[in-house]
Design a protein around this motif. Structure first.
Motif, mmCIF file in Angstrom:
data_model
loop_
_atom_site.group_PDB
_atom_site.id
_atom_site.type_symbol
_atom_site.label_atom_id
_atom_site.label_comp_id
_atom_site.label_asym_id
_atom_site.label_seq_id
_atom_site.Cartn_x
_atom_site.Cartn_y
_atom_site.Cartn_z
ATOM 1 N N ARG A 27 58.732 -42.138 -60.182
ATOM 2 C CA ARG A 27 57.346 -41.884 -59.532
ATOM 3 C C ARG A 27 57.570 -42.107 -57.995
ATOM 4 N N LEU A 28 58.200 -43.170 -57.684
ATOM 5 C CA LEU A 28 58.401 -43.710 -56.352
ATOM 6 C C LEU A 28 59.224 -42.567 -55.479
ATOM 7 N N LEU A 29 60.267 -42.070 -56.161
ATOM 8 C CA LEU A 29 61.245 -41.069 -55.588
ATOM 9 C C LEU A 29 60.443 -39.801 -55.535
ATOM 10 N N HIS A 30 59.509 -39.463 -56.630
ATOM 11 C CA HIS A 30 58.710 -38.299 -56.522
ATOM 12 C C HIS A 30 57.927 -38.188 -55.242
ATOM 13 N N GLU A 31 57.087 -39.337 -55.095
ATOM 14 C CA GLU A 31 56.268 -39.550 -53.924
ATOM 15 C C GLU A 31 56.804 -39.276 -52.444
ATOM 16 N N ARG A 32 58.010 -39.993 -52.668
ATOM 17 C CA ARG A 32 58.864 -39.954 -51.377
ATOM 18 C C ARG A 32 59.255 -38.389 -50.836
ATOM 19 N N LEU A 33 59.594 -37.848 -52.023
ATOM 20 C CA LEU A 33 60.302 -36.428 -51.536
ATOM 21 C C LEU A 33 58.840 -35.448 -51.560
ATOM 22 N N ARG A 34 57.925 -35.522 -52.024
ATOM 23 C CA ARG A 34 56.496 -35.027 -51.865
ATOM 24 C C ARG A 34 56.128 -35.256 -50.357
ATOM 25 N N ASP A 35 56.032 -36.506 -50.173
ATOM 26 C CA ASP A 35 55.572 -36.876 -48.705
ATOM 27 C C ASP A 35 56.324 -36.322 -47.492
ATOM 28 N N SER A 36 57.619 -36.175 -47.969
ATOM 29 C CA SER A 36 58.376 -35.907 -46.477
ATOM 30 C C SER A 36 58.873 -34.363 -46.739
ATOM 31 N N GLY A 37 58.022 -33.627 -47.516
ATOM 32 C CA GLY A 37 58.113 -32.271 -47.718
ATOM 33 C C GLY A 37 59.406 -31.585 -48.258
ATOM 34 N N VAL A 38 59.946 -32.281 -48.828
ATOM 35 C CA VAL A 38 61.299 -31.902 -49.936
ATOM 36 C C VAL A 38 60.848 -31.219 -50.821
ATOM 37 N N ALA A 39 59.675 -31.719 -51.834
ATOM 38 C CA ALA A 39 59.426 -31.479 -52.795
ATOM 39 C C ALA A 39 58.071 -30.689 -52.583
ATOM 40 N N GLY A 40 57.762 -29.599 -53.278
ATOM 41 C CA GLY A 40 56.691 -28.857 -53.048
ATOM 42 C C GLY A 40 56.195 -27.819 -53.989
#
Length: 83
Positions: A27-40
């Motif tokens: 969950r933490l990795l997903h949030e980090r990637l989403r917040d940084s714009g890598v995951a969308g």
């Protein structure tokens, strides 16, 4: 080119605090990637339920049915670290 990412909220199962596999990291990795714009929306994929044939690649051939039916037995459940 975006990297395809797979995530599902169930990846973060509430294991006991001192469990040997800290699933909260997903969950933490997903949030980090989403917040940084890598995951969308364009590159994030949500998996479906695992098929027994796929599970048989990681477990003994008879275990997928027992795993999906919640009939593994206490010793096997403890061995693979499930609560």
């Amino acid at each position: 080119m975006s990297v395809p990412l797979v995530y599902h909220p169930s990846y973060c199962f509430p294991f006991p605090g001192r469990h040997r596999f800290p699933m909260e990291k997903f969950r933490l990795l997903h949030e980090r990637l989403r917040d940084s714009g890598v995951a969308g929306a364009a590159n994030l994929h949500r998996p479906g339920r695992a098929r027994p044939a796929l599970l048989s690649l990681a477990y003994y051939p008879a275990d997928p049915g027992r795993l999906l039916g919640n009939r593994l037995g206490e010793r096997k459940v403890q061995r693979i670290g499930l609560p």
